[in-house]
Scaffold this motif. Structure first.
Motif, short mmCIF file in Angstrom:
data_model
loop_
_atom_site.label_atom_id
_atom_site.label_comp_id
_atom_site.label_asym_id
_atom_site.label_seq_id
_atom_site.Cartn_x
_atom_site.Cartn_y
_atom_site.Cartn_z
N ARG A 119 0.87 -1.21 0.10
CA ARG A 119 0.00 -0.13 -0.05
C ARG A 119 0.91 1.20 -0.21
NH1 ARG A 119 -5.58 -1.11 1.89
NH2 ARG A 119 -5.33 1.29 1.49
N GLU A 120 0.55 2.25 -0.32
CA GLU A 120 0.90 3.50 -0.75
C GLU A 120 -0.19 4.85 0.22
OE1 GLU A 120 2.21 4.50 -4.94
OE2 GLU A 120 3.74 3.33 -4.54
N MET A 121 0.39 5.07 1.32
CA MET A 121 -0.57 6.13 1.96
C MET A 121 0.45 7.33 2.03
SD MET A 121 -1.86 3.37 4.47
CE MET A 121 -3.95 4.28 5.13
N LYS A 122 -0.46 8.79 2.05
CA LYS A 122 0.33 10.05 3.19
C LYS A 122 -0.16 10.00 4.69
CE LYS A 122 -0.04 13.35 1.03
NZ LYS A 122 -0.52 14.71 0.40
N GLU A 167 -8.55 -1.01 9.04
CA GLU A 167 -8.60 -0.81 7.64
C GLU A 167 -8.84 -2.70 7.45
OE1 GLU A 167 -7.58 -0.24 2.76
OE2 GLU A 167 -6.88 1.49 4.26
N ASP A 178 0.64 4.90 -6.67
CA ASP A 178 -1.21 4.11 -6.32
C ASP A 178 -1.01 5.41 -6.93
OD1 ASP A 178 -3.57 4.21 -5.80
OD2 ASP A 178 -3.14 3.90 -3.54
N PRO A 179 -2.80 5.48 -8.45
CA PRO A 179 -3.45 6.71 -8.03
C PRO A 179 -3.99 7.69 -7.47
CG PRO A 179 -4.81 4.64 -9.04
CD PRO A 179 -2.70 4.50 -9.00
N ILE A 180 -4.66 6.95 -6.98
CA ILE A 180 -5.61 8.23 -6.61
C ILE A 180 -4.70 8.50 -5.42
CG2 ILE A 180 -7.08 8.00 -3.74
CD1 ILE A 180 -7.93 5.30 -4.42
N VAL A 181 -2.97 8.01 -4.44
CA VAL A 181 -2.21 8.87 -3.34
C VAL A 181 -1.68 10.28 -4.82
CG1 VAL A 181 -0.15 8.97 -2.79
CG2 VAL A 181 -1.76 7.48 -2.44
N SER A 182 -1.10 10.06 -6.42
CA SER A 182 -0.50 10.40 -7.12
C SER A 182 -1.56 11.97 -6.98
CB SER A 182 -0.47 10.17 -8.60
OG SER A 182 -1.08 9.31 -8.67
N SER A 183 -3.24 11.55 -6.88
CA SER A 183 -3.98 12.69 -7.21
C SER A 183 -4.10 13.52 -5.90
CB SER A 183 -5.72 12.42 -7.70
OG SER A 183 -5.81 11.74 -6.59
N LEU A 184 -3.47 13.63 -4.74
CA LEU A 184 -3.51 13.88 -3.86
C LEU A 184 -2.54 15.37 -3.83
CD1 LEU A 184 -5.09 11.54 -0.48
CD2 LEU A 184 -6.24 13.19 -1.82
#
Length: 74
Positions: free
Chosen positions: A23-26, A40, A67-73
């Motif tokens: 997983r990739e997370m901020k 989670e 991860d496209p979600i993290v990159s959009s953030l």
């Protein structure tokens, strides 16, 4: 406080087999990542904390994010 990006690799110990995850997370610090993943995986997969094993938690640069979600953030 400045958030950082982390890549987490580990294993979920299910009743019949071990399942690897990445997983990739901020987050601000590594402990925040662990608590978020415990929450989670516990709610979605009904796993206890002892069934979630973190193998590697590394800080990554924004260019390394896949991860496209993290990159959009970002």
């Amino acid at each position: 406080m400045k958030t950082k990006i982390y890549r987490v690799k580990g294993t979920l110990l299910d009743s019949d087999k071990a399942k690897p995850f990445t997983r990739e997370m901020k987050a601000v610090k590594e402990e925040d990542i662990k608590e978020k993943l415990y929450s989670e995986f516990g709610s979605k997969h009904r796993l206890n904390r002892s069934q979630i094993i973190f193998d590697d938690i590394t800080e990554i640069t924004p260019e390394e994010v896949t991860d496209p979600i993290v990159s959009s953030l970002l």
